[in-house]
Design an enzyme around this catalytic site. Sequence first.
Site, mmCIF file in Angstrom:
data_model
loop_
_atom_site.group_PDB
_atom_site.id
_atom_site.type_symbol
_atom_site.label_atom_id
_atom_site.label_comp_id
_atom_site.label_asym_id
_atom_site.label_seq_id
_atom_site.Cartn_x
_atom_site.Cartn_y
_atom_site.Cartn_z
ATOM 1 N N HIS A 120 0.743 -1.196 0.135
ATOM 2 C CA HIS A 120 0.207 0.008 -0.038
ATOM 3 C C HIS A 120 0.771 1.228 0.022
ATOM 4 C CE1 HIS A 120 0.819 0.822 4.260
ATOM 5 N NE2 HIS A 120 0.859 -0.630 4.318
ATOM 6 N N ASP A 121 0.465 2.374 -0.632
ATOM 7 C CA ASP A 121 0.814 3.564 -0.751
ATOM 8 C C ASP A 121 2.223 3.465 -1.199
ATOM 9 O OD1 ASP A 121 -1.488 4.807 0.556
ATOM 10 O OD2 ASP A 121 -0.548 3.537 2.212
ATOM 11 N N GLY A 138 5.045 -1.001 2.951
ATOM 12 C CA GLY A 138 4.291 0.061 2.496
ATOM 13 C C GLY A 138 5.006 1.558 2.430
#
Length: 269
Positions: A120-121, A138
Amino acid sequence: MSIHSTAIVHPKAELDKDVTIGPYCMVGEHVKIGRGTELMSHVCIEGWTEIGHRCKFFPFVSIGTPPQHLQYHDEPTKVVIGDENILREYVTVNRGTAFGGGVTTLGKHNFLMAYVHIAHDCHVGDSVVMANAATLAGHIHIGSYAVIGGLVGVHQYVRIGDYAMIGGCSAVARDVPPYMRAAGNRSKLYGLNAIGLRRGGFSAARIRVLKQAYQVLFRKGQRLAEATKLARHQFQDSQDVLMMLTFLEASTRGVCRPARKGQDDQEEF
């Protein structure tokens, strides 16, 4: 457009012309896929995912699944993938988190080999190569033209600069500056990625200046903050060096330290 009879494509998904959806693929409601992109077989694209033109997804790729984070609560976060990317078998790309910016991005012309994971991200630039089972935690930023070796693990919030190369089986816990080679657990710097720079069209003169800057920054025994100020004055006419210095000055996790003297040109990745 070609959609295999065994594929499941949500009627609200937006598919451009010449998209190919192979056997047993699944495409979710909020997915957008650009022209000429191919999903070979058993590919799962879900969530709020946007995919560019002429990408190729090999079997069992999974894109847009929820982030592996306990603070995620079904927010409509995204994955955005650019044009002409190749994602090999079992690659996974998770969508972003609301607190982390809400989007995971992959640029264009990237080659992700089997079992690569992008969490994520994360934000991956253009023309990046990630070898088998390379894994990003992340909030990681990967610059363009970087090469990430097989079985590499990168710690969350780390940044890896343009044209950097990470040797296989490395654990990267700190930032890797542009143009550098790094390897090991925990990773250390092994000088300039000269081969990668030559392949990228850098002249011998540009590479020579970057090698000189590396010596000033990491081989003179000064603190990095002091060495950075010295290099900014000494190499003020080199845009390559200035970009590297800007990267160093923006580091929040700290920068990988150099290996022992004499190893810069000896370590083979």
